[in-house]
Motif scaffolding. Structure first.
Motif, PDB file in Angstrom:
ATOM      1  N   ASP A 195       0.821  -1.218   0.000  1.00  0.00           N
ATOM      2  CA  ASP A 195       0.000   0.000   0.000  1.00  0.00           C
ATOM      3  C   ASP A 195       0.852   1.264   0.000  1.00  0.00           C
ATOM      4  O   ASP A 195       0.584   2.211   0.734  1.00  0.00           O
ATOM      5  CB  ASP A 195      -0.952   0.012   1.191  1.00  0.00           C
ATOM      6  CG  ASP A 195      -1.933  -1.136   1.173  1.00  0.00           C
ATOM      7  OD1 ASP A 195      -2.278  -1.596   0.069  1.00  0.00           O
ATOM      8  OD2 ASP A 195      -2.351  -1.585   2.253  1.00  0.00           O
ATOM      9  N   ASN A 196       1.909   1.254  -0.800  1.00  0.00           N
ATOM     10  CA  ASN A 196       2.828   2.389  -0.913  1.00  0.00           C
ATOM     11  C   ASN A 196       3.452   2.771   0.433  1.00  0.00           C
ATOM     12  O   ASN A 196       3.701   3.942   0.710  1.00  0.00           O
ATOM     13  CB  ASN A 196       2.135   3.596  -1.546  1.00  0.00           C
ATOM     14  CG  ASN A 196       1.794   3.341  -2.994  1.00  0.00           C
ATOM     15  OD1 ASN A 196       2.377   2.469  -3.640  1.00  0.00           O
ATOM     16  ND2 ASN A 196       0.861   4.086  -3.522  1.00  0.00           N
ATOM     17  N   ARG A 197       3.718   1.758   1.246  1.00  0.00           N
ATOM     18  CA  ARG A 197       4.429   1.930   2.518  1.00  0.00           C
ATOM     19  C   ARG A 197       5.570   0.935   2.560  1.00  0.00           C
ATOM     20  O   ARG A 197       5.433  -0.190   2.088  1.00  0.00           O
ATOM     21  CB  ARG A 197       3.525   1.646   3.719  1.00  0.00           C
ATOM     22  CG  ARG A 197       2.264   2.446   3.798  1.00  0.00           C
ATOM     23  CD  ARG A 197       1.382   1.953   4.915  1.00  0.00           C
ATOM     24  NE  ARG A 197       1.059   0.534   4.686  1.00  0.00           N
ATOM     25  CZ  ARG A 197       0.390  -0.220   5.538  1.00  0.00           C
ATOM     26  NH1 ARG A 197      -0.018   0.251   6.676  1.00  0.00           N
ATOM     27  NH2 ARG A 197       0.141  -1.487   5.266  1.00  0.00           N
ATOM     28  N   VAL A 198       6.680   1.343   3.158  1.00  0.00           N
ATOM     29  CA  VAL A 198       7.810   0.439   3.344  1.00  0.00           C
ATOM     30  C   VAL A 198       7.750  -0.069   4.774  1.00  0.00           C
ATOM     31  O   VAL A 198       7.798   0.713   5.727  1.00  0.00           O
ATOM     32  CB  VAL A 198       9.156   1.150   3.070  1.00  0.00           C
ATOM     33  CG1 VAL A 198      10.318   0.207   3.331  1.00  0.00           C
ATOM     34  CG2 VAL A 198       9.202   1.690   1.651  1.00  0.00           C
ATOM     35  N   LEU A 199       7.621  -1.382   4.916  1.00  0.00           N
ATOM     36  CA  LEU A 199       7.565  -2.026   6.217  1.00  0.00           C
ATOM     37  C   LEU A 199       8.753  -2.971   6.319  1.00  0.00           C
ATOM     38  O   LEU A 199       8.997  -3.775   5.424  1.00  0.00           O
ATOM     39  CB  LEU A 199       6.259  -2.809   6.370  1.00  0.00           C
ATOM     40  CG  LEU A 199       4.989  -1.967   6.253  1.00  0.00           C
ATOM     41  CD1 LEU A 199       3.769  -2.860   6.102  1.00  0.00           C
ATOM     42  CD2 LEU A 199       4.834  -1.064   7.454  1.00  0.00           C
ATOM     43  N   ILE A 200       9.508  -2.856   7.415  1.00  0.00           N
ATOM     44  CA  ILE A 200      10.692  -3.685   7.562  1.00  0.00           C
ATOM     45  C   ILE A 200      10.533  -4.638   8.740  1.00  0.00           C
ATOM     46  O   ILE A 200       9.759  -4.383   9.671  1.00  0.00           O
ATOM     47  CB  ILE A 200      11.980  -2.853   7.695  1.00  0.00           C
ATOM     48  CG1 ILE A 200      11.907  -1.911   8.892  1.00  0.00           C
ATOM     49  CG2 ILE A 200      12.249  -2.068   6.418  1.00  0.00           C
ATOM     50  CD1 ILE A 200      13.198  -1.216   9.191  1.00  0.00           C
ATOM     51  N   LYS A 201      11.297  -5.729   8.689  1.00  0.00           N
ATOM     52  CA  LYS A 201      11.236  -6.739   9.742  1.00  0.00           C
ATOM     53  C   LYS A 201      11.655  -6.124  11.077  1.00  0.00           C
ATOM     54  O   LYS A 201      12.631  -5.381  11.148  1.00  0.00           O
ATOM     55  CB  LYS A 201      12.156  -7.905   9.410  1.00  0.00           C
ATOM     56  CG  LYS A 201      11.650  -8.757   8.282  1.00  0.00           C
ATOM     57  CD  LYS A 201      12.577  -9.948   8.109  1.00  0.00           C
ATOM     58  CE  LYS A 201      11.835 -11.037   7.399  1.00  0.00           C
ATOM     59  NZ  LYS A 201      12.273 -12.353   7.785  1.00  0.00           N
ATOM     60  N   PRO A 202      10.948  -6.471  12.139  1.00  0.00           N
ATOM     61  CA  PRO A 202      11.260  -5.896  13.452  1.00  0.00           C
ATOM     62  C   PRO A 202      12.380  -6.640  14.187  1.00  0.00           C
ATOM     63  O   PRO A 202      12.201  -7.119  15.298  1.00  0.00           O
ATOM     64  CB  PRO A 202       9.927  -5.993  14.192  1.00  0.00           C
ATOM     65  CG  PRO A 202       9.273  -7.195  13.598  1.00  0.00           C
ATOM     66  CD  PRO A 202       9.698  -7.218  12.154  1.00  0.00           C
ATOM     67  N   VAL A 203      13.554  -6.731  13.567  1.00  0.00           N
ATOM     68  CA  VAL A 203      14.698  -7.336  14.242  1.00  0.00           C
ATOM     69  C   VAL A 203      15.236  -6.337  15.269  1.00  0.00           C
ATOM     70  O   VAL A 203      14.947  -5.138  15.203  1.00  0.00           O
ATOM     71  CB  VAL A 203      15.790  -7.774  13.236  1.00  0.00           C
ATOM     72  CG1 VAL A 203      15.274  -8.862  12.317  1.00  0.00           C
ATOM     73  CG2 VAL A 203      16.310  -6.602  12.437  1.00  0.00           C
TER      74      VAL A 203
END
Length: 104
Positions: A42-50
């Motif tokens: 949805d035009n958002r950058v989501l990164i892994k929560p390491v």
């Protein structure tokens, strides 16, 4: 919502050549040096929560990429190329190796 190609291309240009994307169910998975670092949904950058990502982005909002998914860290400032490179590089050792693909 379908991902806008313009957003994807802009993000990849900001990141340089070590970040790539692969399509997945209408959205994209993003990789740094062949390790999965997150999603573009949805035009958002989501990164892994390491742990490293949490330490570098302590106040970042956590959002699921889709209903029922585990929350991920929203990367809001995608214009800060140096920070993104630093973040992905720092996360690299915490990310699992890619699983080998099954031969057909």
């Amino acid at each position: 919502m379908q991902l806008g190609k313009d957003f994807l291309n802009y993000f990849l240009e900001q990141c340089g050549g070590e970040v790539t994307a692969r399509p997945m169910m209408g959205e994209y998975l993003i990789y740094y040096k062949d390790k999965l670092v997150g999603d573009i949904c949805d035009n958002r950058v989501l990164i892994k929560p390491v742990n490293t990502a949490k330490a570098l982005l302590p106040d970042a909002e956590m959002l699921p990429p889709y209903t029922g998914a585990k929350p991920m860290i929203l990367l809001e400032n995608i214009e800060d190329t140096e920070f993104i490179k630093t973040l992905f590089s720092a996360m690299y050792n915490e990310l699992p190796l890619p699983k080998p693909r099954k031969k057909k």
